[in-house]
Design a protein around this motif. Sequence first.
Motif, PDB file in Angstrom:
ATOM      1  N   THR A 110       0.829  -1.207   0.000  1.00  0.00           N
ATOM      2  CA  THR A 110       0.000   0.000   0.000  1.00  0.00           C
ATOM      3  C   THR A 110       0.862   1.256   0.000  1.00  0.00           C
ATOM      4  O   THR A 110       1.777   1.386   0.820  1.00  0.00           O
ATOM      5  CB  THR A 110      -0.910   0.019   1.243  1.00  0.00           C
ATOM      6  N   ALA A 111       0.536   2.189  -0.909  1.00  0.00           N
ATOM      7  CA  ALA A 111       1.211   3.496  -0.960  1.00  0.00           C
ATOM      8  C   ALA A 111       2.724   3.326  -1.017  1.00  0.00           C
ATOM      9  O   ALA A 111       3.461   4.017  -0.315  1.00  0.00           O
ATOM     10  CB  ALA A 111       0.801   4.358   0.239  1.00  0.00           C
ATOM     11  N   GLY A 112       3.175   2.416  -1.864  1.00  0.00           N
ATOM     12  CA  GLY A 112       4.594   2.072  -1.888  1.00  0.00           C
ATOM     13  C   GLY A 112       5.351   2.647  -3.061  1.00  0.00           C
ATOM     14  O   GLY A 112       4.844   3.458  -3.844  1.00  0.00           O
ATOM     15  N   ARG A 168      10.957  13.401  -6.903  1.00  0.00           N
ATOM     16  CA  ARG A 168       9.983  13.990  -5.976  1.00  0.00           C
ATOM     17  C   ARG A 168      10.200  13.448  -4.571  1.00  0.00           C
ATOM     18  O   ARG A 168      10.236  14.212  -3.592  1.00  0.00           O
ATOM     19  CB  ARG A 168       8.564  13.694  -6.456  1.00  0.00           C
ATOM     20  N   ILE A 169      10.357  12.126  -4.455  1.00  0.00           N
ATOM     21  CA  ILE A 169      10.587  11.546  -3.137  1.00  0.00           C
ATOM     22  C   ILE A 169      11.931  12.000  -2.582  1.00  0.00           C
ATOM     23  O   ILE A 169      12.053  12.292  -1.382  1.00  0.00           O
ATOM     24  CB  ILE A 169      10.510  10.007  -3.193  1.00  0.00           C
ATOM     25  N   ARG A 170      12.943  12.082  -3.437  1.00  0.00           N
ATOM     26  CA  ARG A 170      14.260  12.519  -2.949  1.00  0.00           C
ATOM     27  C   ARG A 170      14.204  13.941  -2.397  1.00  0.00           C
ATOM     28  O   ARG A 170      14.810  14.237  -1.366  1.00  0.00           O
ATOM     29  CB  ARG A 170      15.294  12.425  -4.067  1.00  0.00           C
ATOM     30  N   VAL A 175       2.145  17.252   2.085  1.00  0.00           N
ATOM     31  CA  VAL A 175       2.446  16.294   1.007  1.00  0.00           C
ATOM     32  C   VAL A 175       1.752  14.959   1.209  1.00  0.00           C
ATOM     33  O   VAL A 175       1.533  14.214   0.242  1.00  0.00           O
ATOM     34  CB  VAL A 175       3.966  16.075   0.855  1.00  0.00           C
ATOM     35  N   GLY A 176       1.395  14.638   2.466  1.00  0.00           N
ATOM     36  CA  GLY A 176       0.865  13.317   2.748  1.00  0.00           C
ATOM     37  C   GLY A 176      -0.643  13.211   2.809  1.00  0.00           C
ATOM     38  O   GLY A 176      -1.176  12.107   2.821  1.00  0.00           O
ATOM     39  N   ASP A 224      -2.065  10.892  -3.382  1.00  0.00           N
ATOM     40  CA  ASP A 224      -0.849  10.902  -2.566  1.00  0.00           C
ATOM     41  C   ASP A 224       0.194  11.816  -3.189  1.00  0.00           C
ATOM     42  O   ASP A 224       0.617  11.621  -4.328  1.00  0.00           O
ATOM     43  CB  ASP A 224      -0.316   9.463  -2.488  1.00  0.00           C
ATOM     44  N   GLY A 225       0.618  12.824  -2.432  1.00  0.00           N
ATOM     45  CA  GLY A 225       1.657  13.726  -2.914  1.00  0.00           C
ATOM     46  C   GLY A 225       3.053  13.284  -2.544  1.00  0.00           C
ATOM     47  O   GLY A 225       4.037  13.927  -2.926  1.00  0.00           O
ATOM     48  N   LEU A 226       3.172  12.197  -1.803  1.00  0.00           N
ATOM     49  CA  LEU A 226       4.483  11.689  -1.398  1.00  0.00           C
ATOM     50  C   LEU A 226       4.861  10.481  -2.246  1.00  0.00           C
ATOM     51  O   LEU A 226       5.812  10.528  -3.020  1.00  0.00           O
ATOM     52  CB  LEU A 226       4.462  11.341   0.095  1.00  0.00           C
ATOM     53  N   ALA A 227       4.123   9.372  -2.099  1.00  0.00           N
ATOM     54  CA  ALA A 227       4.310   8.206  -2.970  1.00  0.00           C
ATOM     55  C   ALA A 227       3.166   8.236  -3.982  1.00  0.00           C
ATOM     56  O   ALA A 227       2.097   7.666  -3.761  1.00  0.00           O
ATOM     57  CB  ALA A 227       4.291   6.919  -2.158  1.00  0.00           C
ATOM     58  N   THR A 228       3.371   8.932  -5.069  1.00  0.00           N
ATOM     59  CA  THR A 228       2.320   9.151  -6.054  1.00  0.00           C
ATOM     60  C   THR A 228       1.858   7.810  -6.644  1.00  0.00           C
ATOM     61  O   THR A 228       2.596   6.818  -6.612  1.00  0.00           O
ATOM     62  CB  THR A 228       2.812  10.072  -7.171  1.00  0.00           C
ATOM     63  N   PRO A 229       0.638   7.754  -7.195  1.00  0.00           N
ATOM     64  CA  PRO A 229       0.107   6.467  -7.655  1.00  0.00           C
ATOM     65  C   PRO A 229       0.942   5.796  -8.732  1.00  0.00           C
ATOM     66  O   PRO A 229       0.885   4.578  -8.879  1.00  0.00           O
ATOM     67  CB  PRO A 229      -1.297   6.822  -8.164  1.00  0.00           C
ATOM     68  N   GLU A 230       1.707   6.559  -9.480  1.00  0.00           N
ATOM     69  CA  GLU A 230       2.549   5.945 -10.501  1.00  0.00           C
ATOM     70  C   GLU A 230       3.534   4.939  -9.897  1.00  0.00           C
ATOM     71  O   GLU A 230       3.869   3.927 -10.518  1.00  0.00           O
ATOM     72  CB  GLU A 230       3.307   7.024 -11.284  1.00  0.00           C
ATOM     73  N   HIS A 231       3.977   5.215  -8.680  1.00  0.00           N
ATOM     74  CA  HIS A 231       4.876   4.264  -8.015  1.00  0.00           C
ATOM     75  C   HIS A 231       4.186   2.916  -7.797  1.00  0.00           C
ATOM     76  O   HIS A 231       4.788   1.860  -8.021  1.00  0.00           O
ATOM     77  CB  HIS A 231       5.336   4.828  -6.669  1.00  0.00           C
ATOM     78  N   SER A 232       2.931   2.946  -7.349  1.00  0.00           N
ATOM     79  CA  SER A 232       2.197   1.697  -7.143  1.00  0.00           C
ATOM     80  C   SER A 232       1.946   0.990  -8.470  1.00  0.00           C
ATOM     81  O   SER A 232       2.003  -0.249  -8.551  1.00  0.00           O
ATOM     82  CB  SER A 232       0.866   1.975  -6.435  1.00  0.00           C
TER      83      SER A 232
END
Length: 265
Positions: A119-121, A128-130, A155-156, A216-224
Amino acid sequence: MSNPNISGMAEHFAHVVKGSGPGLLLAHGGGGSIAGNYGPILDDLATTHTVVGPDYPGSGDTPRSPEPLVLDEVADALVRTAVEAGVGRFTVLGYSVGTAVAVRIAVRHPERVTGLVLTAGFTYPDNRIRLAVRIWQDLLAAGDRTLLARFLTLVGTGPGHLNALSPADVEAAVAALADYIPEGSPEHVDLVAAVDTRADLPKIAVPTLVVATTEDGLATPEHSRQLAAGIPGAELVEIAAGHGIGVEARDEWLAAIRSHLSRIG
């Protein structure tokens, strides 16, 4: 094959064990804890599963680590905690950087893992995360917990949830988060910056659910979406929530987890 020496940075991770039934091992997020990340759904999960929830060094009652956290060691320590609690096989539910811990557990201890819920990974920190991690690190170093809480809230939190709050509620949420920030956050955040599980994903051979947090502004959905695309046969579910899905979309998250767990059996 499982790493024969389930060792790591600490002899013991403080943990909760609740419920009965098939095993469910929780891996929480960076700067989080079992209570903080899974509190809204913990009792519900324990109605059908034996839930083991270890806190990373510097969270909950686990002492802070004097050394940097290493992903393999954290993964092995969580497995050791579950095994010592009498839970030898389990699905792993990972949240945020806990998804990387979960993936690494599945690769290093495949005979123990029956499934994954991620989840949210993310697989690795993009720019962005950096940038978020750098601000997080700098604010931790400066000791400005309130400003850090404002940043993490910004962001969260999904915009729909955030904008539905009154200004007083926002200030109360910021104050609560400032009080909550775990002592081990510097090591947790450094671990976030070091994660890269892209090479692990094709090796996963258990039923996997990936839950994307679409606001999610931190782990955006593209990451998932990248996680789901990289894991053979993974299912992707998208939920309208920010990084704090346990507060913003508790029921939808719990329903998705339960549906996947019921298919694993």
